[in-house]
Design a protein around this motif. Structure first.
Motif, PDB file in Angstrom:
ATOM      1  N   VAL A 267       0.867  -1.179   0.000  1.00  0.00           N
ATOM      2  CA  VAL A 267       0.000   0.000   0.000  1.00  0.00           C
ATOM      3  C   VAL A 267       0.899   1.223   0.000  1.00  0.00           C
ATOM      4  O   VAL A 267       1.652   1.467   0.951  1.00  0.00           O
ATOM      5  CB  VAL A 267      -0.941   0.020   1.222  1.00  0.00           C
ATOM      6  N   GLU A 268       0.834   1.984  -1.084  1.00  0.00           N
ATOM      7  CA  GLU A 268       1.633   3.200  -1.233  1.00  0.00           C
ATOM      8  C   GLU A 268       0.721   4.408  -1.059  1.00  0.00           C
ATOM      9  O   GLU A 268      -0.322   4.511  -1.698  1.00  0.00           O
ATOM     10  CB  GLU A 268       2.273   3.230  -2.627  1.00  0.00           C
ATOM     11  N   VAL A 269       1.121   5.315  -0.180  1.00  0.00           N
ATOM     12  CA  VAL A 269       0.383   6.558   0.037  1.00  0.00           C
ATOM     13  C   VAL A 269       1.301   7.726  -0.301  1.00  0.00           C
ATOM     14  O   VAL A 269       2.423   7.805   0.211  1.00  0.00           O
ATOM     15  CB  VAL A 269      -0.102   6.685   1.493  1.00  0.00           C
ATOM     16  N   ILE A 270       0.835   8.610  -1.162  1.00  0.00           N
ATOM     17  CA  ILE A 270       1.590   9.806  -1.537  1.00  0.00           C
ATOM     18  C   ILE A 270       0.745  11.027  -1.170  1.00  0.00           C
ATOM     19  O   ILE A 270      -0.388  11.177  -1.641  1.00  0.00           O
ATOM     20  CB  ILE A 270       1.923   9.816  -3.035  1.00  0.00           C
ATOM     21  N   VAL A 271       1.303  11.867  -0.305  1.00  0.00           N
ATOM     22  CA  VAL A 271       0.622  13.082   0.145  1.00  0.00           C
ATOM     23  C   VAL A 271       1.428  14.291  -0.311  1.00  0.00           C
ATOM     24  O   VAL A 271       2.645  14.343  -0.118  1.00  0.00           O
ATOM     25  CB  VAL A 271       0.468  13.101   1.677  1.00  0.00           C
ATOM     26  N   THR A 272       0.758  15.259  -0.920  1.00  0.00           N
ATOM     27  CA  THR A 272       1.432  16.450  -1.442  1.00  0.00           C
ATOM     28  C   THR A 272       0.843  17.705  -0.797  1.00  0.00           C
ATOM     29  O   THR A 272      -0.380  17.836  -0.676  1.00  0.00           O
ATOM     30  CB  THR A 272       1.273  16.545  -2.972  1.00  0.00           C
ATOM     31  N   GLN A 273       1.748  18.585  -0.387  1.00  0.00           N
ATOM     32  CA  GLN A 273       1.324  19.882   0.154  1.00  0.00           C
ATOM     33  C   GLN A 273       2.300  20.947  -0.322  1.00  0.00           C
ATOM     34  O   GLN A 273       3.493  20.901  -0.033  1.00  0.00           O
ATOM     35  CB  GLN A 273       1.309  19.862   1.689  1.00  0.00           C
ATOM     36  N   GLU A 274       1.792  21.909  -1.113  1.00  0.00           N
ATOM     37  CA  GLU A 274       2.577  23.045  -1.600  1.00  0.00           C
ATOM     38  C   GLU A 274       3.907  22.598  -2.211  1.00  0.00           C
ATOM     39  O   GLU A 274       4.974  23.155  -1.914  1.00  0.00           O
ATOM     40  CB  GLU A 274       2.807  24.042  -0.463  1.00  0.00           C
ATOM     41  N   GLY A 275       3.845  21.585  -3.056  1.00  0.00           N
ATOM     42  CA  GLY A 275       5.013  21.130  -3.786  1.00  0.00           C
ATOM     43  C   GLY A 275       5.885  20.131  -3.057  1.00  0.00           C
ATOM     44  O   GLY A 275       6.793  19.535  -3.649  1.00  0.00           O
ATOM     45  N   VAL A 276       5.644  19.908  -1.758  1.00  0.00           N
ATOM     46  CA  VAL A 276       6.393  18.915  -0.993  1.00  0.00           C
ATOM     47  C   VAL A 276       5.640  17.591  -1.036  1.00  0.00           C
ATOM     48  O   VAL A 276       4.413  17.549  -0.832  1.00  0.00           O
ATOM     49  CB  VAL A 276       6.601  19.351   0.472  1.00  0.00           C
ATOM     50  N   ARG A 277       6.371  16.529  -1.315  1.00  0.00           N
ATOM     51  CA  ARG A 277       5.752  15.215  -1.522  1.00  0.00           C
ATOM     52  C   ARG A 277       6.262  14.234  -0.466  1.00  0.00           C
ATOM     53  O   ARG A 277       7.467  14.035  -0.318  1.00  0.00           O
ATOM     54  CB  ARG A 277       6.112  14.718  -2.924  1.00  0.00           C
ATOM     55  N   ARG A 278       5.352  13.634   0.280  1.00  0.00           N
ATOM     56  CA  ARG A 278       5.699  12.609   1.255  1.00  0.00           C
ATOM     57  C   ARG A 278       5.121  11.268   0.818  1.00  0.00           C
ATOM     58  O   ARG A 278       3.999  11.218   0.310  1.00  0.00           O
ATOM     59  CB  ARG A 278       5.186  12.972   2.644  1.00  0.00           C
ATOM     60  N   ARG A 279       5.886  10.221   1.062  1.00  0.00           N
ATOM     61  CA  ARG A 279       5.495   8.887   0.602  1.00  0.00           C
ATOM     62  C   ARG A 279       5.682   7.880   1.726  1.00  0.00           C
ATOM     63  O   ARG A 279       6.693   7.901   2.432  1.00  0.00           O
ATOM     64  CB  ARG A 279       6.365   8.500  -0.595  1.00  0.00           C
ATOM     65  N   ILE A 280       4.718   6.993   1.897  1.00  0.00           N
ATOM     66  CA  ILE A 280       4.819   5.910   2.864  1.00  0.00           C
ATOM     67  C   ILE A 280       4.360   4.630   2.179  1.00  0.00           C
ATOM     68  O   ILE A 280       3.375   4.639   1.420  1.00  0.00           O
ATOM     69  CB  ILE A 280       3.989   6.204   4.139  1.00  0.00           C
ATOM     70  N   ILE A 281       5.078   3.548   2.402  1.00  0.00           N
ATOM     71  CA  ILE A 281       4.734   2.264   1.809  1.00  0.00           C
ATOM     72  C   ILE A 281       4.661   1.211   2.901  1.00  0.00           C
ATOM     73  O   ILE A 281       5.586   1.084   3.718  1.00  0.00           O
ATOM     74  CB  ILE A 281       5.753   1.821   0.743  1.00  0.00           C
ATOM     75  N   ALA A 282       3.581   0.458   2.923  1.00  0.00           N
ATOM     76  CA  ALA A 282       3.431  -0.672   3.838  1.00  0.00           C
ATOM     77  C   ALA A 282       3.341  -1.947   3.018  1.00  0.00           C
ATOM     78  O   ALA A 282       2.622  -2.004   2.014  1.00  0.00           O
ATOM     79  CB  ALA A 282       2.167  -0.510   4.679  1.00  0.00           C
ATOM     80  N   GLN A 283       4.065  -2.978   3.449  1.00  0.00           N
ATOM     81  CA  GLN A 283       4.070  -4.248   2.737  1.00  0.00           C
ATOM     82  C   GLN A 283       3.817  -5.407   3.697  1.00  0.00           C
ATOM     83  O   GLN A 283       4.176  -5.336   4.879  1.00  0.00           O
ATOM     84  CB  GLN A 283       5.413  -4.475   2.038  1.00  0.00           C
ATOM     85  N   GLY A 284       3.230  -6.479   3.167  1.00  0.00           N
ATOM     86  CA  GLY A 284       2.981  -7.649   3.992  1.00  0.00           C
ATOM     87  C   GLY A 284       2.419  -8.793   3.181  1.00  0.00           C
ATOM     88  O   GLY A 284       2.436  -8.776   1.945  1.00  0.00           O
TER      89      GLY A 284
END
Length: 339
Positions: A267-284
């Protein structure tokens, strides 16, 4: 020695229900296995392991009330949740106990919040719909990766499965759940555009480059209740979609001593705010099996008082998201990055 608290499991003899019962036992809690058919409960082998079995139908309030007697919480694994959630939440509120389920259905989540938010708070209990792989996991991931951010411009959730061998319950729910799926567009809940959007993303092994199509699940009404975002969209890998739509795809087959299938997920989540990009990945491994530690961790935290609030709420409003995900370490690997 402290007596273990009892947790009722509705649909205990189903595929996900059996994982939940086993996980409760592993955590030192006392499951009460509830089903509508005593013979199926017996066939599941619960009594041989000293697990109390109770028969009840969601159509009978008196049976439900008897089945929940002595329990501190109820985990509902009996879908379709459009058919079961309302009756079971009402029974939990009558009993003054906590309620959680594993629905992937958007309408059942919305109905639970709309119908029971006030009553749950007045009863002093926690009511959490969709506390499983679909729904709760993404809600926690989004909240953890946003951290100090108070809003987002865009949130994308991408669910990759290397296969999806659906249970009978998944197929029945799919046949029943014909309402248009919702996403957040322009800051409002709106039906997904047709044809649905597609994305291509490269994920860690064993996935590599994947094609995704927009198909939101129960995470959208959870996240939309407490996260301010202009856009929120969920995408499912076309590999998974092909499998689940093929009537000849077989059900999951156990490959280890825990009963898990060989299925891998990310499960990949990409969150963007004012040009800054954060990414979190969970695997199982195994989306059905991993729902058990997720929902049982929630129950354990509720019963031990590790909660931020009461009432009918999304998981991330009840728990500390980062701490919760960390506790799932043996069953879930999580990685965060920022660009």
């Amino acid at each position: 020695m402290k007596t273990p608290q009892s947790v009722a499991v509705l649909g205990a003899n189903g595929h996900t229900g059996r994982f939940v019962v086993a996980e409760l036992l592993r955590r030192g809690l006392k499951p009460i296995a509830i089903g509508r058919n005593a013979e199926r409960l017996a066939a599941a082998g619960f009594m041989e392991r000293g697990i109390e079995c109770r028969e009840a139908s969601v159509e009978d309030d008196e049976e439900l009330d008897r089945a929940l007697a002595g329990a501190a919480a109820i985990i509902n694994c009996a879908g379709p949740f459009m058919d079961t959630a309302d009756a079971v939440v009402r029974a939990a509120l009558r009993a003054g106990i906590h309620y959680l389920d594993v629905t992937a259905e958007q309408p059942s989540v919305q109905a639970t919040f709309e119908r029971h938010e006030v009553a749950a708070r007045e009863a002093g209990v926690v009511v959490i719909p969709a506390m499983g792989f679909y729904g709760g996991l993404a809600d926690l991931l989004v909240t953890a990766v946003m951290d100090e951010w108070e809003h987002a411009d865009d949130i994308e959730i991408r669910i990759a499965l290397d296969s999806w061998l659906p249970t009978r319950g998944t197929r029945v729910t799919g046949e029943r759940n014909t309402v248009r799926r919702l996403a957040v567009s322009g800051g409002q809940l709106e039906p997904v555009h047709q044809p649905p959007a597609e994305r291509i993303s490269t994920l860690p092994a064993p996935f590599g480059q994947q094609t995704f199509v927009e198909i939101p699940f129960s995470e959208v009404p959870l996240i939309a209740r407490h996260v301010r975002t202009k856009e929120l969209h969920t995408f499912l890998s076309t590999v998974a979609l092909r499998d689940v739509r093929d009537p000849s795809t077989p059900p999951p087959q156990a490959v280890d001593e825990f009963g898990r299938s060989a299925q891998r997920f990310a499960v990949e989540v990409i969150v963007t705010q004012e040009g800054v990009r954060r990414r979190i990945i969970a695997q199982g491994q195994d989306i059905y099996a991993v729902s058990a530690p997720i929902i049982c961790e929630a129950v354990q935290r509720i019963l031990s008082g590790e909660i931020r609030d009461i009432g009918a709420k999304p998981p991330a409003e009840i728990f500390n998201a980062a701490s919760f995900l960390q506790a799932l370490g043996p069953d879930l690997s999580v990685e965060i990055s920022e660009t």
